[in-house]
Motif scaffolding. Sequence first.
Motif, PDB file in Angstrom:
ATOM      1  N   VAL A   1      20.628 -48.094 -57.460  1.00 52.23           N
ATOM      2  CA  VAL A   1      21.129 -48.585 -58.732  1.00 52.23           C
ATOM      3  C   VAL A   1      20.234 -48.112 -59.871  1.00 52.23           C
ATOM      4  CG1 VAL A   1      21.760 -50.631 -60.065  1.00 52.23           C
ATOM      5  CG2 VAL A   1      22.021 -50.644 -57.571  1.00 52.23           C
ATOM      6  N   TYR A   2      20.865 -47.557 -60.898  1.00 46.92           N
ATOM      7  CA  TYR A   2      20.167 -47.294 -62.162  1.00 46.92           C
ATOM      8  C   TYR A   2      20.438 -48.479 -63.077  1.00 46.92           C
ATOM      9  CZ  TYR A   2      19.100 -45.534 -66.787  1.00 46.92           C
ATOM     10  OH  TYR A   2      18.585 -45.392 -68.052  1.00 46.92           O
ATOM     11  N   LEU A   3      19.381 -49.087 -63.573  1.00 46.52           N
ATOM     12  CA  LEU A   3      19.498 -50.245 -64.452  1.00 46.52           C
ATOM     13  C   LEU A   3      18.784 -49.935 -65.754  1.00 46.52           C
ATOM     14  CD1 LEU A   3      20.324 -53.279 -64.769  1.00 46.52           C
ATOM     15  CD2 LEU A   3      18.041 -53.838 -63.899  1.00 46.52           C
ATOM     16  N   GLY A   4      19.452 -50.179 -66.880  1.00 51.96           N
ATOM     17  CA  GLY A   4      18.836 -49.899 -68.168  1.00 51.96           C
ATOM     18  C   GLY A   4      19.197 -50.914 -69.224  1.00 51.96           C
ATOM     19  N   ALA A   5      18.367 -51.011 -70.234  1.00 55.19           N
ATOM     20  CA  ALA A   5      18.634 -51.844 -71.408  1.00 55.19           C
ATOM     21  C   ALA A   5      19.029 -50.914 -72.549  1.00 55.19           C
ATOM     22  CB  ALA A   5      17.399 -52.658 -71.780  1.00 55.19           C
ATOM     23  N   PHE A   6      20.175 -51.216 -73.189  1.00 48.53           N
ATOM     24  CA  PHE A   6      20.756 -50.314 -74.180  1.00 48.53           C
ATOM     25  C   PHE A   6      21.100 -51.056 -75.467  1.00 48.53           C
ATOM     26  CE2 PHE A   6      21.576 -48.491 -70.059  1.00 48.53           C
ATOM     27  CZ  PHE A   6      21.346 -47.132 -70.234  1.00 48.53           C
ATOM     28  N   VAL A   7      21.158 -50.293 -76.554  1.00 50.45           N
ATOM     29  CA  VAL A   7      21.548 -50.855 -77.847  1.00 50.45           C
ATOM     30  C   VAL A   7      23.029 -51.195 -77.852  1.00 50.45           C
ATOM     31  CG1 VAL A   7      21.746 -50.371 -80.320  1.00 50.45           C
ATOM     32  CG2 VAL A   7      19.721 -49.613 -79.067  1.00 50.45           C
ATOM     33  N   THR A   8      23.846 -50.354 -77.245  1.00 51.00           N
ATOM     34  CA  THR A   8      25.294 -50.520 -77.242  1.00 51.00           C
ATOM     35  C   THR A   8      25.791 -50.799 -75.829  1.00 51.00           C
ATOM     36  OG1 THR A   8      25.831 -48.194 -76.789  1.00 51.00           O
ATOM     37  CG2 THR A   8      25.401 -48.792 -79.089  1.00 51.00           C
ATOM     38  N   PRO A   9      27.042 -51.275 -75.675  1.00 47.03           N
ATOM     39  CA  PRO A   9      27.580 -51.539 -74.330  1.00 47.03           C
ATOM     40  C   PRO A   9      28.062 -50.278 -73.628  1.00 47.03           C
ATOM     41  CG  PRO A   9      29.209 -52.145 -75.966  1.00 47.03           C
ATOM     42  CD  PRO A   9      27.968 -51.744 -76.726  1.00 47.03           C
ATOM     43  N   VAL A  10      27.413 -49.161 -73.881  1.00 50.40           N
ATOM     44  CA  VAL A  10      27.738 -47.883 -73.262  1.00 50.40           C
ATOM     45  C   VAL A  10      26.461 -47.326 -72.652  1.00 50.40           C
ATOM     46  CG1 VAL A  10      28.656 -45.558 -73.615  1.00 50.40           C
ATOM     47  CG2 VAL A  10      29.516 -47.459 -74.996  1.00 50.40           C
TER      48      VAL A  10
ATOM     49  N   GLY B   1      13.826 -57.910 -78.552  1.00 47.60           N
ATOM     50  CA  GLY B   1      15.110 -57.718 -79.208  1.00 47.60           C
ATOM     51  C   GLY B   1      16.251 -58.158 -78.303  1.00 47.60           C
ATOM     52  N   THR B   2      17.468 -57.794 -78.694  1.00 41.69           N
ATOM     53  CA  THR B   2      18.669 -58.148 -77.947  1.00 41.69           C
ATOM     54  C   THR B   2      19.318 -56.878 -77.426  1.00 41.69           C
ATOM     55  OG1 THR B   2      19.013 -60.091 -79.331  1.00 41.69           O
ATOM     56  CG2 THR B   2      20.902 -59.317 -78.069  1.00 41.69           C
ATOM     57  N   TRP B   3      19.538 -56.823 -76.127  1.00 44.97           N
ATOM     58  CA  TRP B   3      19.968 -55.589 -75.481  1.00 44.97           C
ATOM     59  C   TRP B   3      21.133 -55.841 -74.533  1.00 44.97           C
ATOM     60  CZ3 TRP B   3      17.371 -52.243 -78.187  1.00 44.97           C
ATOM     61  CH2 TRP B   3      16.081 -52.547 -78.614  1.00 44.97           C
ATOM     62  N   HIS B   4      21.907 -54.779 -74.292  1.00 44.61           N
ATOM     63  CA  HIS B   4      22.928 -54.779 -73.242  1.00 44.61           C
ATOM     64  C   HIS B   4      22.258 -54.308 -71.948  1.00 44.61           C
ATOM     65  CE1 HIS B   4      26.361 -55.310 -76.007  1.00 44.61           C
ATOM     66  NE2 HIS B   4      25.624 -54.613 -76.841  1.00 44.61           N
ATOM     67  N   LEU B   5      22.345 -55.115 -70.899  1.00 46.24           N
ATOM     68  CA  LEU B   5      21.766 -54.789 -69.605  1.00 46.24           C
ATOM     69  C   LEU B   5      22.872 -54.207 -68.734  1.00 46.24           C
ATOM     70  CD1 LEU B   5      19.069 -55.024 -68.072  1.00 46.24           C
ATOM     71  CD2 LEU B   5      19.853 -57.238 -67.198  1.00 46.24           C
ATOM     72  N   LEU B   6      22.823 -52.903 -68.488  1.00 43.90           N
ATOM     73  CA  LEU B   6      23.914 -52.174 -67.836  1.00 43.90           C
ATOM     74  C   LEU B   6      23.402 -51.452 -66.598  1.00 43.90           C
ATOM     75  CD1 LEU B   6      25.438 -50.583 -71.066  1.00 43.90           C
ATOM     76  CD2 LEU B   6      26.116 -52.726 -69.972  1.00 43.90           C
ATOM     77  N   ALA B   7      24.279 -51.316 -65.605  1.00 43.22           N
ATOM     78  CA  ALA B   7      23.892 -50.693 -64.342  1.00 43.22           C
ATOM     79  C   ALA B   7      24.969 -49.731 -63.864  1.00 43.22           C
ATOM     80  CB  ALA B   7      23.643 -51.765 -63.282  1.00 43.22           C
ATOM     81  N   VAL B   8      24.516 -48.666 -63.198  1.00 41.14           N
ATOM     82  CA  VAL B   8      25.390 -47.703 -62.524  1.00 41.14           C
ATOM     83  C   VAL B   8      24.802 -47.481 -61.137  1.00 41.14           C
ATOM     84  CG1 VAL B   8      26.385 -45.394 -62.554  1.00 41.14           C
ATOM     85  CG2 VAL B   8      25.893 -46.562 -64.717  1.00 41.14           C
ATOM     86  N   ALA B   9      25.647 -47.448 -60.112  1.00 39.85           N
ATOM     87  CA  ALA B   9      25.145 -47.293 -58.754  1.00 39.85           C
ATOM     88  C   ALA B   9      26.037 -46.361 -57.954  1.00 39.85           C
ATOM     89  CB  ALA B   9      25.072 -48.655 -58.056  1.00 39.85           C
ATOM     90  N   VAL B  10      25.447 -45.778 -56.922  1.00 45.10           N
ATOM     91  CA  VAL B  10      26.210 -45.073 -55.901  1.00 45.10           C
ATOM     92  C   VAL B  10      25.935 -45.796 -54.591  1.00 45.10           C
ATOM     93  CG1 VAL B  10      26.537 -42.927 -54.637  1.00 45.10           C
ATOM     94  CG2 VAL B  10      26.139 -42.879 -57.118  1.00 45.10           C
ATOM     95  N   ALA B  11      27.003 -46.280 -53.954  1.00 44.00           N
ATOM     96  CA  ALA B  11      26.876 -47.063 -52.734  1.00 44.00           C
ATOM     97  C   ALA B  11      27.493 -46.316 -51.558  1.00 44.00           C
ATOM     98  CB  ALA B  11      27.578 -48.417 -52.893  1.00 44.00           C
ATOM     99  N   ALA B  12      26.892 -46.509 -50.391  1.00 39.43           N
ATOM    100  CA  ALA B  12      27.471 -45.969 -49.163  1.00 39.43           C
ATOM    101  C   ALA B  12      28.695 -46.791 -48.796  1.00 39.43           C
ATOM    102  CB  ALA B  12      26.445 -46.007 -48.042  1.00 39.43           C
ATOM    103  N   ALA B  13      29.529 -46.215 -47.954  1.00 42.24           N
ATOM    104  CA  ALA B  13      30.689 -46.955 -47.454  1.00 42.24           C
ATOM    105  C   ALA B  13      30.211 -48.138 -46.625  1.00 42.24           C
ATOM    106  CB  ALA B  13      31.584 -46.040 -46.630  1.00 42.24           C
ATOM    107  N   GLY B  14      31.108 -49.070 -46.373  1.00 43.22           N
ATOM    108  CA  GLY B  14      30.767 -50.246 -45.580  1.00 43.22           C
ATOM    109  C   GLY B  14      30.117 -49.866 -44.265  1.00 43.22           C
TER     110      GLY B  14
END
Length: 274
Positions: free
Chosen positions: A142-151, A180-193
């Motif tokens: 998982v990549y997790l980041g704090a961003f100014v915008t919801p993108v 400050g106030t940030w959007h906490l957003l995540a992107v992940a690549v997961a293996a199959a079940g």
Amino acid sequence: MNPAVEKAVEYMRARYGDPLTVADVAETVRIDDAFAFSRAFREETGVSPGKFLAAVRIHEAKRLIGDSDTDLADIREAVGWGGAESFADCFTDAVGLSPGRFRRLCREAGEVPPGPRPQPGVERGAVAGTIRLPPGHGNARVYLGAFVTPVVRYPAVAEALVDVPSDRPSCYRLRDVPEGTWHLLAVAVAAAGGGDPRAGRSTLVGGHGGTGATVAVTAGTVTGAAVRLRPPHPTDPPVLLALPELRPPRTVVPQPGCAAAPGAQAGAPVLPGA
């Protein structure tokens, strides 16, 4: 989901190469009031129609740059962008790398993903909690980041990579987050079940809270925030930031102190090394 917004997004994704305007999109979904359309669109996606369309074009340009040897000028025209200088500047601002450098990153030609943008003189805190995968997925990176915008676009103000097992939540700690106030957003690549990375992979997205939700960070404290991942929705803004390789791990080793992370409270003192 708002059916009109979903139809508008579908139209943008299908016709991004055309010289579209927001008025064109609103007319397609039979909304005469452009202000009402923009308001409904922002409530559903977190961004304006114009910014969403620009994000779709940059995302498609990323795909073409990474997957082909097509000339950059031809890619710019294919995604419906106007001037060459404007395209290069907007691509770089969103992705964190110029089109040429992004192609080198995709070719593993010595380029590295962009890191958070420094903010000298700003007091910092931390965010901690757990990351949970949806059922039916294997291990994930998982990549997790704090961003100014919801993108998920350049720059993140803080970021971390977290390996999450298929069968339970994993702790995380996002260090050096500016106050400050940030959007906490995540992107992940997961293996199959089943957790075998060779059995197939899927992309997941998510964050803390719903559309537009933010996390307030106070200097010298840890803010608690749970992160949940899910399959992408059609109305999710495209991921623009050039991310590191998210290859699902075969095994996940629990991190020391993981049991304490879910109990982090807003305003709790930052522990040594946070």
